[in-house]
Design a protein around this motif. Structure first.
Motif, PDB file in Angstrom:
ATOM      1  N   VAL A  46       0.835  -1.204   0.000  1.00  0.00           N
ATOM      2  CA  VAL A  46       0.000   0.000   0.000  1.00  0.00           C
ATOM      3  C   VAL A  46       0.872   1.257   0.000  1.00  0.00           C
ATOM      4  CG1 VAL A  46      -1.676   1.336   1.340  1.00  0.00           C
ATOM      5  CG2 VAL A  46      -1.979  -1.129   1.058  1.00  0.00           C
ATOM      6  N   ALA A  47       1.959   1.238   0.787  1.00  0.00           N
ATOM      7  CA  ALA A  47       2.875   2.388   0.803  1.00  0.00           C
ATOM      8  C   ALA A  47       3.411   2.670  -0.594  1.00  0.00           C
ATOM      9  CB  ALA A  47       4.028   2.119   1.776  1.00  0.00           C
ATOM     10  N   LEU A  48       3.792   1.627  -1.316  1.00  0.00           N
ATOM     11  CA  LEU A  48       4.291   1.775  -2.681  1.00  0.00           C
ATOM     12  C   LEU A  48       3.210   2.308  -3.612  1.00  0.00           C
ATOM     13  CD1 LEU A  48       6.247  -1.578  -2.705  1.00  0.00           C
ATOM     14  CD2 LEU A  48       7.287   0.608  -3.347  1.00  0.00           C
ATOM     15  N   ALA A  49       2.023   1.741  -3.504  1.00  0.00           N
ATOM     16  CA  ALA A  49       0.935   2.145  -4.398  1.00  0.00           C
ATOM     17  C   ALA A  49       0.530   3.598  -4.175  1.00  0.00           C
ATOM     18  CB  ALA A  49      -0.259   1.223  -4.206  1.00  0.00           C
ATOM     19  N   ARG A  50       0.507   4.038  -2.923  1.00  0.00           N
ATOM     20  CA  ARG A  50       0.119   5.423  -2.642  1.00  0.00           C
ATOM     21  C   ARG A  50       1.170   6.409  -3.157  1.00  0.00           C
ATOM     22  NH1 ARG A  50      -3.086   5.876   3.175  1.00  0.00           N
ATOM     23  NH2 ARG A  50      -4.769   4.433   2.592  1.00  0.00           N
ATOM     24  N   LEU A  51       2.381   5.915  -3.370  1.00  0.00           N
ATOM     25  CA  LEU A  51       3.431   6.751  -3.964  1.00  0.00           C
ATOM     26  C   LEU A  51       3.468   6.589  -5.482  1.00  0.00           C
ATOM     27  CD1 LEU A  51       6.164   6.087  -1.261  1.00  0.00           C
ATOM     28  CD2 LEU A  51       4.800   8.170  -1.549  1.00  0.00           C
ATOM     29  N   GLU A  52       2.402   5.978  -6.015  1.00  0.00           N
ATOM     30  CA  GLU A  52       2.151   5.839  -7.450  1.00  0.00           C
ATOM     31  C   GLU A  52       3.100   4.870  -8.141  1.00  0.00           C
ATOM     32  OE1 GLU A  52       1.587   9.626  -9.367  1.00  0.00           O
ATOM     33  OE2 GLU A  52       0.230  10.337  -7.801  1.00  0.00           O
ATOM     34  N   SER A  53       3.555   3.860  -7.406  1.00  0.00           N
ATOM     35  CA  SER A  53       4.311   2.774  -8.009  1.00  0.00           C
ATOM     36  C   SER A  53       3.356   1.755  -8.620  1.00  0.00           C
ATOM     37  CB  SER A  53       5.190   2.079  -6.963  1.00  0.00           C
ATOM     38  OG  SER A  53       6.286   2.883  -6.607  1.00  0.00           O
ATOM     39  N   ASP A  54       3.853   1.012  -9.584  1.00  0.00           N
ATOM     40  CA  ASP A  54       3.119  -0.101 -10.184  1.00  0.00           C
ATOM     41  C   ASP A  54       3.465  -1.333  -9.362  1.00  0.00           C
ATOM     42  OD1 ASP A  54       2.154  -2.220 -11.696  1.00  0.00           O
ATOM     43  OD2 ASP A  54       2.808  -1.396 -13.612  1.00  0.00           O
ATOM     44  N   VAL A  55       2.554  -1.749  -8.471  1.00  0.00           N
ATOM     45  CA  VAL A  55       2.880  -2.788  -7.487  1.00  0.00           C
ATOM     46  C   VAL A  55       1.874  -3.936  -7.512  1.00  0.00           C
ATOM     47  CG1 VAL A  55       1.712  -1.467  -5.673  1.00  0.00           C
ATOM     48  CG2 VAL A  55       3.331  -3.244  -5.032  1.00  0.00           C
ATOM     49  N   THR A  56       2.416  -5.151  -7.420  1.00  0.00           N
ATOM     50  CA  THR A  56       1.621  -6.371  -7.345  1.00  0.00           C
ATOM     51  C   THR A  56       1.975  -7.100  -6.058  1.00  0.00           C
ATOM     52  OG1 THR A  56       1.576  -6.575  -9.758  1.00  0.00           O
ATOM     53  CG2 THR A  56       1.083  -8.572  -8.496  1.00  0.00           C
ATOM     54  N   MET A  57       0.985  -7.773  -5.458  1.00  0.00           N
ATOM     55  CA  MET A  57       1.180  -8.470  -4.181  1.00  0.00           C
ATOM     56  C   MET A  57       1.041  -9.974  -4.369  1.00  0.00           C
ATOM     57  SD  MET A  57       1.152  -7.729  -0.643  1.00  0.00           S
ATOM     58  CE  MET A  57       1.547  -8.992   0.557  1.00  0.00           C
ATOM     59  N   ILE A  58       1.974 -10.723  -3.755  1.00  0.00           N
ATOM     60  CA  ILE A  58       1.851 -12.172  -3.626  1.00  0.00           C
ATOM     61  C   ILE A  58       1.658 -12.496  -2.153  1.00  0.00           C
ATOM     62  CG2 ILE A  58       3.097 -14.365  -3.713  1.00  0.00           C
ATOM     63  CD1 ILE A  58       4.356 -13.531  -6.298  1.00  0.00           C
ATOM     64  N   GLY A  59       0.616 -13.254  -1.831  1.00  0.00           N
ATOM     65  CA  GLY A  59       0.360 -13.639  -0.446  1.00  0.00           C
ATOM     66  C   GLY A  59      -0.804 -14.611  -0.386  1.00  0.00           C
ATOM     67  N   VAL A  60      -1.132 -15.035   0.838  1.00  0.00           N
ATOM     68  CA  VAL A  60      -2.254 -15.944   1.047  1.00  0.00           C
ATOM     69  C   VAL A  60      -3.128 -15.406   2.179  1.00  0.00           C
ATOM     70  CG1 VAL A  60      -2.985 -18.308   1.548  1.00  0.00           C
ATOM     71  CG2 VAL A  60      -0.821 -17.914   0.354  1.00  0.00           C
ATOM     72  N   VAL A  61      -4.435 -15.393   1.956  1.00  0.00           N
ATOM     73  CA  VAL A  61      -5.409 -15.043   2.992  1.00  0.00           C
ATOM     74  C   VAL A  61      -6.409 -16.192   3.105  1.00  0.00           C
ATOM     75  CG1 VAL A  61      -5.193 -12.553   2.683  1.00  0.00           C
ATOM     76  CG2 VAL A  61      -6.870 -13.826   1.325  1.00  0.00           C
ATOM     77  N   GLY A  62      -7.167 -16.200   4.182  1.00  0.00           N
ATOM     78  CA  GLY A  62      -8.203 -17.203   4.330  1.00  0.00           C
ATOM     79  C   GLY A  62      -9.395 -16.895   3.437  1.00  0.00           C
ATOM     80  N   ASP A  63     -10.122 -17.935   3.065  1.00  0.00           N
ATOM     81  CA  ASP A  63     -11.356 -17.749   2.303  1.00  0.00           C
ATOM     82  C   ASP A  63     -12.469 -17.434   3.304  1.00  0.00           C
ATOM     83  OD1 ASP A  63     -13.226 -17.624   0.326  1.00  0.00           O
ATOM     84  OD2 ASP A  63     -13.293 -19.790  -0.059  1.00  0.00           O
TER      85      ASP A  63
END
Length: 307
Positions: A46-63
């Motif tokens: 989120v910090a990167l995105a708010r600074l207008e970077s092109d950012v993608t996230m890899i992670g796992v959350v529960g369904d």
């Protein structure tokens, strides 16, 4: 625009405000309850995105409800979520935080789905690493996954950044795969196996030199209000922090990462990127909360620091 990939944790933070912390076996009443989207990986994305970077996230959350809310929040903040998997076996990562009137706290973290981010996930998402320019990791996912991500990123010619939080010992391979290693003072003490507090410049420099000899190309030690130490095999340099009235240091380290990598990806020098990261972190500590305290690029560009 260069692309940035964040591989890391995604948590829901449940915060309870109380007059005092409970004693062992005691039940007390909370004065206020708040729910925040968090996790170091998600915070940095989120910090990167708010600074207008092109950012993608890899992670796992529960369904589960938390997982879907966490994913929606990332999308709202312009983070691409194509690398996020929903687990039906494990619930989303959670943090329970009790804070008293003086600011002291007790925290219990349940990693949950974050510990489901394993090597096979990375293999399935290799295309995201191929497509990116910078890969950012932290240590709230399995250490074997961190090592594998960094190794694969280096094999593909990417720039790698590891934020050493939370503090833990690192393998020799992890150190060798890092282009930029970013600990705070406590984390530096742990990863260098130093048995005394690093309380002065000489001790800090000695610790960074130890890491340089182990193959780390660039070490950036965040020192809070004291600024930043940048070191490599040839030089060391201290940069002062910007003077602000700090009210909450939550997510300051995550915003620093966002500022540094954003600036680096925009072609700035390492020192210029550290200056920009210091500005972003300084603004963050003037606000309460985690992701809600992370500044947007226009705020950083227009903020006026006192001389």
């Amino acid at each position: 625009m260069q692309k940035i990939l964040v591989v890391g944790s995604i948590n829901m933070d449940l915060s309870f405000e109380c007059k005092r912390l409970p004693n062992l076996g005691e039940t007390i009443i909370s004065n206020n309850y708040k729910k925040y989207c968090g996790g170091k990986g998600a915070n940095q994305a989120v910090a990167l995105a708010r600074l207008e970077s092109d950012v993608t996230m890899i992670g796992v959350v529960g369904d589960d409800n938390y997982g879907h809310e966490l994913c929606s929040n990332l999308k709202f903040n312009q983070v691409k979520t194509t690398g996020i998997r929903f687990s039906k076996e494990v619930s989303s990562g959670l943090a329970s935080i009790i804070v008293d009137e003086t600011g002291n706290n007790q925290i219990v973290v349940y990693p949950g789905a974050n510990y489901e981010l394993l090597v096979p996930d990375i293999d399935k998402l290799e295309a995201l690493i191929v497509e990116t320019d910078y890969v950012v990791c932290q240590l709230e996912i399995p250490i074997v996954t961190v090592e594998y991500v960094l190794q694969k990123a280096k094999q593909l010619g990417k720039t790698t950044i590891l934020n050493c939080a939370p503090a833990r010992e690192l393998t020799k391979k992890i150190l060798e795969y890092c282009d930029f290693l970013i600990p705070n003072e406590t984390e530096l003490q742990v990863i260098t196996n130093t048995h005394y507090p690093l309380i002065n410049e000489t001790e800090l420099i000695t610790a960074t030199q130890k890491l340089s000899k182990q193959g780390v190309k660039n070490i950036i030690v965040t020192l809070g209000a004291k600024g930043v130490l940048y070191a490599n095999a040839e030089q060391t340099q201290f940069l002062k922090a910007f003077s602000v009235k700090a009210i909450d240091s939550t997510a300051a380290g995550d915003s620093f990462i966002g500022g540094f990598v954003t600036s680096l990806a925009n072609g700035k020098t390492i020192v210029d990127s550290l200056e920009f990261a210091n500005k972003v972190a300084a603004i963050t500590v003037t606000r309460r909360g985690a992701q809600i305290s992370l500044p947007y690029l226009y705020e950083v560009e227009n903020y006026r620091f006192s001389s």
